[in-house]
Design an enzyme around this catalytic site. Sequence first.
Site, mmCIF file in Angstrom:
data_model
loop_
_atom_site.group_PDB
_atom_site.id
_atom_site.type_symbol
_atom_site.label_atom_id
_atom_site.label_comp_id
_atom_site.label_asym_id
_atom_site.label_seq_id
_atom_site.Cartn_x
_atom_site.Cartn_y
_atom_site.Cartn_z
ATOM 1 N N HIS A 314 0.851 -1.196 0.000
ATOM 2 C CA HIS A 314 0.000 0.000 0.000
ATOM 3 C C HIS A 314 0.884 1.244 0.000
ATOM 4 O O HIS A 314 1.848 1.323 0.762
ATOM 5 C CB HIS A 314 -0.906 -0.009 1.243
ATOM 6 C CG HIS A 314 -1.649 1.273 1.463
ATOM 7 N ND1 HIS A 314 -1.349 2.145 2.488
ATOM 8 C CD2 HIS A 314 -2.672 1.833 0.786
ATOM 9 C CE1 HIS A 314 -2.175 3.185 2.439
ATOM 10 N NE2 HIS A 314 -2.980 3.015 1.415
ATOM 11 N N HIS A 358 2.706 10.928 -5.175
ATOM 12 C CA HIS A 358 2.736 11.219 -3.744
ATOM 13 C C HIS A 358 1.367 10.899 -3.169
ATOM 14 O O HIS A 358 0.448 10.498 -3.891
ATOM 15 C CB HIS A 358 3.137 12.677 -3.466
ATOM 16 C CG HIS A 358 2.037 13.677 -3.670
ATOM 17 N ND1 HIS A 358 1.540 14.461 -2.655
ATOM 18 C CD2 HIS A 358 1.317 14.009 -4.771
ATOM 19 C CE1 HIS A 358 0.575 15.243 -3.124
ATOM 20 N NE2 HIS A 358 0.429 14.984 -4.396
#
Length: 1002
Positions: A314, A358
């Site tokens: 993740h 990001h």
Amino acid sequence: MADLEVYKNLSPEKVERCMSVMQSGTQMIKLKRGTKGLVRLFYLDEHRTRLRWRPSRKSEKAKILIDSIYKVTEGRQSEIFHRQAEGNFDPSCCFTIYHGNHMESLDLITSNPEEARTWITGLKYLMAGISDEDSLAKRQRTHDQWVKQTFEEADKNGDGLLNIEEIHQLMHKLNVNLPRRKVRQMFQEADTDENQGTLTFEEFCVFYKMMSLRRDLYLLLLSYSDKKDHLTVEELAQFLKVEQKMTNVTTDYCIDIIRKFEVSEENKVKNVLGIEGFTNFMRSPACDIFNPLHHEVYQDMDQPLCNYYIASSHNTYLTGDQLLSQSKVDMYARVLQEGCRCVEVDCWDGPDGEPVVHHGYTLTSKILFRDVVETINKHAFVKNEFPVILSIENHCSIQQQRKIAQYLKGIFQDKLDLSSIDTGETKQLPSPQSLKGKILVKGKKLPYHLGDDAEEGEVSDEDSADEIEDECKFKLHYNNGTTEHQVESFIRKKLESLLKESQIRDKEDPDSFTVRALLKATHEGLNAHLKQHPDAKESGKKAHGRSLMTNFGKHKKTTKSRSKSYSTDDEEDAQQNPGKETGQLYRLGRRRKTMKLCRELSDLVVYTNSVAAQDIVDDGTTGNVLSFSETRAHQVVQQKSEQFMIYNQKQLTRIYPSAYRIDSSNFNPLPYWNAGCQLVALNYQSEGRMMQLNRAKFKTNGNCGYVLKPQQMCKGTFNPFSGDPLPANPKKQLILKVISGQQLPKPPDSMFGDRGEIIDPFVEVEIIGLPVDCSKDQTRVVDDNGFNPVWEETLTFTVHMPEIALVRFLVWDHDPIGRDFVGQRTVTFSSLVPGYRHVYLEGLTEASIFVHITINEIYGKWSPLILNPSYTILHFLGATKNRQLQGLKGLFNKNPRHNSSENTCHYIRKRSIGDKILRRTASAPAKGRKKSKMGFQEMVEMKDSVSEAARDQDGVLRRTTRSLQARPVSMPVDRSLLGALSLPVSETTKDTEGKENSQVQI
């Protein structure tokens, strides 16, 4: 690594020249964030295992293990170098060492290019040697290094000799509690040179061997050697066959063992194995608890992708928390080489038309999408060739989406070409074997009704941050007067608002996910972040504020450029759920978001189409990937586990951590693996119990990132919460004799460190799998002995589904107010090997537990095939599968409706502070007596239908026989599903219907 191969063939003269320079030491400048460079002397220790520097306030912590170095880069490539003004340093004098789990960088500058070249060459040579070692060589090397390091640390005055007082201090450090008279006797026997009263290193090795003589192994050798002090080839073969359950044991194999492990040349000539050689063999990887054959791929890799658990990450790019940490492309290289096969890429519009990666709505740093793709391309298939899934979360405008597609096609090239993959006429997903060397793009796909000529179209836009209220997302808008104080004040206010709503806890450790802990961790991170930018203290330094918050300042423009639209979903609008799961917020009047998607990016998605729950249509097609946050997935698993399991037999499901886990903590993956979910994504940068379970799960099958699901999960269905989920199948009985421990250290967080008391260890063994299988038991406490404690206790467990069970060994130090963690090792049940085995604790060089393992098959009193033949046939063939798949859209609704009785049954008990205190103080057995069997303390309370374990007269743990249980009341299932099921029900099942069963969570 491929780039290290060339360093394995360096000439001996060049190697020695490099090693000599490095061990002598070199003055270098060490760069740090926000400070001027520090001049330090860097040197390689004499064992060539550690890079050290001085002076340092950290003293013993000022070191980097060569084993922990991931890579060494030349020039000014790191983020810290990029922040320095151009031209300050000659790039040929600069290099960076990346090390540790979080890819920390050590940025160094030498006084001339020759010194930099020498260090880069020397470090890569050492790394190449380590990467080329087999498990036996590595075990021997680490043992030798540990003995040498132990000697040096005991040598307080640095004269290369140990006197008797230094030996006594060492005994205490090693947790050895021997009478001083006995220690002096061994000291005198080892002290054979002219310099009486001190031990050289060679004499210390003799002393250490005397001290380490294993009584348990010596008695074992005597029992097979007719009471001689050695084993012949025939006796060794008998031991391997009878005790170790090895087949095809040949004379040549036994002679090879003697040649490798025997230390006495005389014994080698006679082809016999003495006690020292036998000890070396028993402590080698050949007698490890983990099946050595499972270090290679051994499972069938030709089944559809949906039949495998797939190691998944993740927010792969993050090195720390989800709010303030650094994003680094090297994280992709690290997780891919650890065996991860599904990585996540969050794409956002960046400056100059270049998409960036990001974590949206946060202060995490940004990296270029192009750099991420190049890193993945370089490292995807270094360790294994099985396919990599690239999970793209797309937040970009159409223009930058086209740039993303351009980079993917240009860099991956034929790795994206799936035209040659043959899935046959069954509409099944392809197999890992057929996809070797391929990269699958997981993302949105344009609807089929648009036609091939449409260059773009609208698709649903599910954001992984949508669990958080919009007002809690960081979307700052600037003016030129923004100051650091205003930024910090805003962040703290929003963060605290978010945390007030968050009640999710890591069920493994209720204290690890409290609001207080999150606030502390995040505020510390924020403070560190701001300290690293001292130039942003006043409003005059506005450039920093703008660069720090570029993402948030452009929010409005980004929204427009993405052409997002919102359409009201009437069905979801009408649903309200006052009894929502803990950690979820009320989302009344929820609007469904859409976004524009370009054709170029859509066409790259073939077998991994991201779909929303409301978009699922059971038309027989495959290739959909359904993504759930842990909170929604928890609801589905609890309420409709069998339907979910059926769904996962055709499609892929990805589970990711809740958006509230801003500290990057991990949820428990077991409940989702138990329901057949393939892609359970964890934060790989966060070490802890959950990542230990994940590592253990995927270490088997060659750590290739794909582990075959049990056959019962691929065909038919069963209730994972049942007291007897697979009544037709034999169960496994694990008989585990915990014999002894070796060199168990003091707890890592011991208050007094090595000077603390000698530990009082006990062993806890835990089975983790289906709820009915989850249990734990432990040995008694051994007082004042961490060096060679002996327990000689037998623990017995019954496992209904061993294919998915994990066995976890934990060593604790008992103290009057609770217990302190010493170490652990977790292994898949299917990778256990019978016989006498050592369990090496993870991350500790010499610490181990010696056990004996027996695995038996046990059968119930009756067979459902006899009582009800149609039940078993339907159970295995899945005859009702198509009918159970009806209503899948309702299966994944966010607000599933239940009647009141179902809602009242779905209850998780919360522990009070008092409960936690009592739990800690009662966590270890009293000294001198064995602890009775306890339920899984971190789980929901056990129900009456699962019998408590009892001990027989021999002290062996036994379980009473469980009868077949009906579906537990605590696990409601849709009435429509029950209506669709036309399974005949046996009298036994009818009699037990309505009774509660065990519901256990880890």
